[in-house]
Design a protein around this motif. Structure first.
Motif, PDB file in Angstrom:
ATOM      1  N   TYR A 183      52.043   7.723 -30.804  1.00 48.82           N
ATOM      2  CA  TYR A 183      53.077   6.757 -31.165  1.00 48.82           C
ATOM      3  C   TYR A 183      53.248   6.704 -32.672  1.00 48.82           C
ATOM      4  CZ  TYR A 183      49.687   3.172 -32.667  1.00 48.82           C
ATOM      5  OH  TYR A 183      48.710   2.474 -33.332  1.00 48.82           O
ATOM      6  N   HIS A 220      56.285   8.943 -41.708  1.00 51.53           N
ATOM      7  CA  HIS A 220      55.932   8.634 -40.306  1.00 51.53           C
ATOM      8  C   HIS A 220      56.273   9.808 -39.384  1.00 51.53           C
ATOM      9  CE1 HIS A 220      54.630   4.500 -40.798  1.00 51.53           C
ATOM     10  NE2 HIS A 220      55.533   4.404 -41.734  1.00 51.53           N
ATOM     11  N   ARG A 237      53.747  12.550 -39.852  1.00 52.53           N
ATOM     12  CA  ARG A 237      52.491  12.232 -39.143  1.00 52.53           C
ATOM     13  C   ARG A 237      52.671  12.396 -37.635  1.00 52.53           C
ATOM     14  NH1 ARG A 237      49.881   6.511 -40.315  1.00 52.53           N
ATOM     15  NH2 ARG A 237      51.627   5.868 -39.008  1.00 52.53           N
ATOM     16  N   LYS A 290      47.304   9.679 -34.129  1.00 53.90           N
ATOM     17  CA  LYS A 290      47.826   8.347 -33.790  1.00 53.90           C
ATOM     18  C   LYS A 290      48.077   8.260 -32.285  1.00 53.90           C
ATOM     19  CE  LYS A 290      50.878   4.782 -35.718  1.00 53.90           C
ATOM     20  NZ  LYS A 290      49.917   3.728 -35.929  1.00 53.90           N
ATOM     21  N   GLU A 329      38.323   1.148 -41.232  1.00 49.12           N
ATOM     22  CA  GLU A 329      39.680   0.630 -41.510  1.00 49.12           C
ATOM     23  C   GLU A 329      39.906  -0.602 -40.658  1.00 49.12           C
ATOM     24  OE1 GLU A 329      42.663   3.517 -40.177  1.00 49.12           O
ATOM     25  OE2 GLU A 329      41.254   4.234 -38.682  1.00 49.12           O
ATOM     26  N   GLY A 343      41.969  -2.766 -37.585  1.00 48.32           N
ATOM     27  CA  GLY A 343      42.420  -2.442 -36.236  1.00 48.32           C
ATOM     28  C   GLY A 343      43.795  -1.791 -36.240  1.00 48.32           C
ATOM     29  N   SER A 344      44.657  -2.237 -37.149  1.00 47.19           N
ATOM     30  CA  SER A 344      45.971  -1.591 -37.278  1.00 47.19           C
ATOM     31  C   SER A 344      46.398  -1.559 -38.745  1.00 47.19           C
ATOM     32  CB  SER A 344      47.012  -2.326 -36.427  1.00 47.19           C
ATOM     33  OG  SER A 344      47.133  -3.663 -36.854  1.00 47.19           O
ATOM     34  N   SER A 383      45.039  -0.020 -43.017  1.00 44.51           N
ATOM     35  CA  SER A 383      44.075   0.625 -43.906  1.00 44.51           C
ATOM     36  C   SER A 383      43.456  -0.460 -44.789  1.00 44.51           C
ATOM     37  CB  SER A 383      44.781   1.652 -44.796  1.00 44.51           C
ATOM     38  OG  SER A 383      45.592   2.507 -44.013  1.00 44.51           O
ATOM     39  N   LEU A 416      42.828   6.749 -39.520  1.00 49.13           N
ATOM     40  CA  LEU A 416      44.221   7.193 -39.447  1.00 49.13           C
ATOM     41  C   LEU A 416      44.747   7.369 -40.874  1.00 49.13           C
ATOM     42  CD1 LEU A 416      46.634   7.536 -37.373  1.00 49.13           C
ATOM     43  CD2 LEU A 416      47.419   5.363 -38.304  1.00 49.13           C
ATOM     44  N   CYS A 456      50.416   5.789 -43.675  1.00 51.80           N
ATOM     45  CA  CYS A 456      51.573   6.142 -44.518  1.00 51.80           C
ATOM     46  C   CYS A 456      51.680   5.155 -45.681  1.00 51.80           C
ATOM     47  CB  CYS A 456      52.855   6.113 -43.688  1.00 51.80           C
ATOM     48  SG  CYS A 456      52.861   7.345 -42.377  1.00 51.80           S
ATOM     49  N   THR A 457      51.433   3.872 -45.405  1.00 47.88           N
ATOM     50  CA  THR A 457      51.514   2.860 -46.467  1.00 47.88           C
ATOM     51  C   THR A 457      50.375   3.063 -47.458  1.00 47.88           C
ATOM     52  OG1 THR A 457      52.213   1.443 -44.644  1.00 47.88           O
ATOM     53  CG2 THR A 457      52.035   0.412 -46.814  1.00 47.88           C
ATOM     54  N   ARG A 458      49.196   3.380 -46.948  1.00 52.02           N
ATOM     55  CA  ARG A 458      48.036   3.689 -47.795  1.00 52.02           C
ATOM     56  C   ARG A 458      48.383   4.806 -48.775  1.00 52.02           C
ATOM     57  NH1 ARG A 458      44.863   7.727 -48.304  1.00 52.02           N
ATOM     58  NH2 ARG A 458      42.632   7.593 -48.703  1.00 52.02           N
ATOM     59  N   THR A 460      46.817  -2.483 -45.773  1.00 52.45           N
ATOM     60  CA  THR A 460      48.186  -1.955 -45.815  1.00 52.45           C
ATOM     61  C   THR A 460      48.567  -1.421 -44.427  1.00 52.45           C
ATOM     62  OG1 THR A 460      47.488   0.297 -46.437  1.00 52.45           O
ATOM     63  CG2 THR A 460      47.971  -1.227 -48.237  1.00 52.45           C
ATOM     64  N   SER A 461      49.830  -1.585 -44.087  1.00 53.94           N
ATOM     65  CA  SER A 461      50.378  -0.941 -42.880  1.00 53.94           C
ATOM     66  C   SER A 461      51.890  -1.067 -42.927  1.00 53.94           C
ATOM     67  CB  SER A 461      49.846  -1.587 -41.591  1.00 53.94           C
ATOM     68  OG  SER A 461      50.540  -2.782 -41.326  1.00 53.94           O
ATOM     69  N   ALA A 462      52.546  -0.307 -42.058  1.00 53.83           N
ATOM     70  CA  ALA A 462      54.008  -0.340 -42.014  1.00 53.83           C
ATOM     71  C   ALA A 462      54.519  -1.726 -41.643  1.00 53.83           C
ATOM     72  CB  ALA A 462      54.517   0.688 -40.999  1.00 53.83           C
TER      73      ALA A 462
HETATM   74  N1  PLP Z   1      44.928   2.384 -39.446  1.00 47.57           N
HETATM   75  C1  PLP Z   1      45.161   2.158 -38.151  1.00 47.57           C
HETATM   76  C2  PLP Z   1      44.049   2.260 -37.170  1.00 47.57           C
HETATM   77  C3  PLP Z   1      46.456   1.822 -37.714  1.00 47.57           C
HETATM   78  O1  PLP Z   1      46.696   1.601 -36.417  1.00 47.57           O
HETATM   79  C4  PLP Z   1      47.488   1.699 -38.669  1.00 47.57           C
HETATM   80  C5  PLP Z   1      48.855   1.345 -38.258  1.00 47.57           C
HETATM   81  O2  PLP Z   1      49.125   1.080 -37.123  1.00 47.57           O
HETATM   82  C6  PLP Z   1      47.195   1.938 -40.013  1.00 47.57           C
HETATM   83  C7  PLP Z   1      45.901   2.294 -40.372  1.00 47.57           C
HETATM   84  C8  PLP Z   1      48.257   1.837 -41.062  1.00 47.57           C
HETATM   85  O3  PLP Z   1      49.095   2.955 -41.016  1.00 47.57           O
HETATM   86  P1  PLP Z   1      50.599   2.883 -41.562  1.00 47.57           P
HETATM   87  O4  PLP Z   1      50.478   2.457 -42.997  1.00 47.57           O
HETATM   88  O5  PLP Z   1      51.080   4.272 -41.437  1.00 47.57           O
HETATM   89  O6  PLP Z   1      51.314   1.900 -40.722  1.00 47.57           O
END
Ligand code: PLP
Length: 285
Positions: free
Chosen positions: A33, A49, A52, A148, A180, A182-183, A185, A205, A208-210, A243-245
């Motif tokens: 996903y 995204h 990835r 992912k 990291e 759960g969702s 960085s 993971l 992308c925001t990281r 950080t995250s999207a």
């Molecule tokens: N780490 C994990 C386990 C994630 O699930 C996510 C986003 O869902 C991220 C990091 C952040 O990634 P992104 O910045 O690409 O959203």
């Protein structure tokens, strides 16, 4: 108005969007996903995204049923059909629905591609002003966290524990170090003003925001060290953030109930959030 989703070539009301019970995403979590943010009707950092996505599907030998160019067109069409201003587009590709439940890859089965949108005011979110509490949990995930995958049970349990503790995120711990969120960085800013975040590897993971935040920080001559850190280091740090999207840059103000510095979002976190939002708006497509 009913939300519109995309399922295997058709735009349908979300409430009527369906896939087979034999879909391998449902039976085996055999799928990938992506989530891209939307600001003012435009996609944020979407090339990152989609890159990835291509890498993730490549790692599991899954051929996307559409080109990434077509996927981006569908993302845009969904934004338009749903009149989405601020939020996100979710997309999921699975190895499709076979006629039974064999583990090995099915032959001549078309992969499933599903997308939908949701509304979220990422820039104006209250938690951006207050920061969030984080709890720590053991990292129970498999060893290819760089993919992912839709197999998210460990993160579901981690984030449920966080929710029950009134926290906004769970930091997962392996060998005494934070992997990291759960969702998201995880980052800290040390007393010596060094930004620390774990290096990309199969253990996390590649956010992308990281990636964007590291590049933006380095462009501004901030020292960045990509290495694992401990919870003790985070508690002794000047600042911590995730950080995250779907949150961009968000301050972490407590870890397991103990304050990070004065327990308020730090100035560097606030600055990096502004810098990221400026980058997002300037590059939105
Ligand atoms: N780490 C994990 C386990 C994630 O699930 C996510 C986003 O869902 C991220 C990091 C952040 O990634 P992104 O910045 O690409 O959203």
């Amino acid at each position: 108005m009913d939300q519109i989703a995309y399922v295997n070539g058709s735009f349908v009301p979300l409430t009527e969007a369906k896939v087979s019970v034999l879909d391998r995403g449902f039976l085996f979590a055999d799928g990938i996903y992506e989530v891209a943010a939307v600001l003012e009707g435009k996609l944020i950092d979407n090339a990152s995204h989609l890159a990835r996505l291509e890498r993730s599907v490549g790692e599991i030998g899954l051929a996307l049923p559409e080109t990434v160019e077509r996927i981006q067109e569908i993302q845009r069409e969904l934004i338009a059909r749903n009149h989405l201003v601020n939020g996100m587009v979710y997309l999921q590709a699975t190895r499709g629905a076979d006629s039974g439940r064999d583990f090995a890859f099915p032959k001549d089965v078309k992969p499933t591609l599903v997308m939908f949108t949701s509304v979220k005011d990422i820039v104006g979110a209250e938690s951006a002003k207050t920061g969030i509490a984080v709890i720590t949990v053991p990292d129970l995930r498999w060893v290819r966290r760089d993919i992912k995958s839709v197999a998210l049970l460990a993160q579901v349990l981690a984030k449920q524990a966080a929710a029950e503790a009134g926290a906004g995120e769970a930091w997962m711990i392996e060998d005494g170090k934070v992997t990291e969120g759960g969702s998201s960085s995880a980052f800290i800013l040390t007393k010596d003003d060094v930004l620390v975040t774990r290096q990309n590897s199969t253990a996390i993971l590649p956010g992308c925001t990281r990636k964007a935040v590291v590049a933006l920080a380095e462009e501004r001559q901030l020292r960045v060290e990509e290495r694992p850190f401990t919870v003790e280091e985070a508690l002794a740090a000047k600042e911590a953030f995730v950080t995250s999207a779907t949150v961009f840059v968000q301050a972490v103000v407590t870890i397991d109930g103990k304050p990070v510095a004065n327990g308020k979002p730090g100035p560097m976190t606030d600055r990096l959030r502004e810098i990221y939002i400026d980058f997002a708006k300037a590059t939105a497509q």
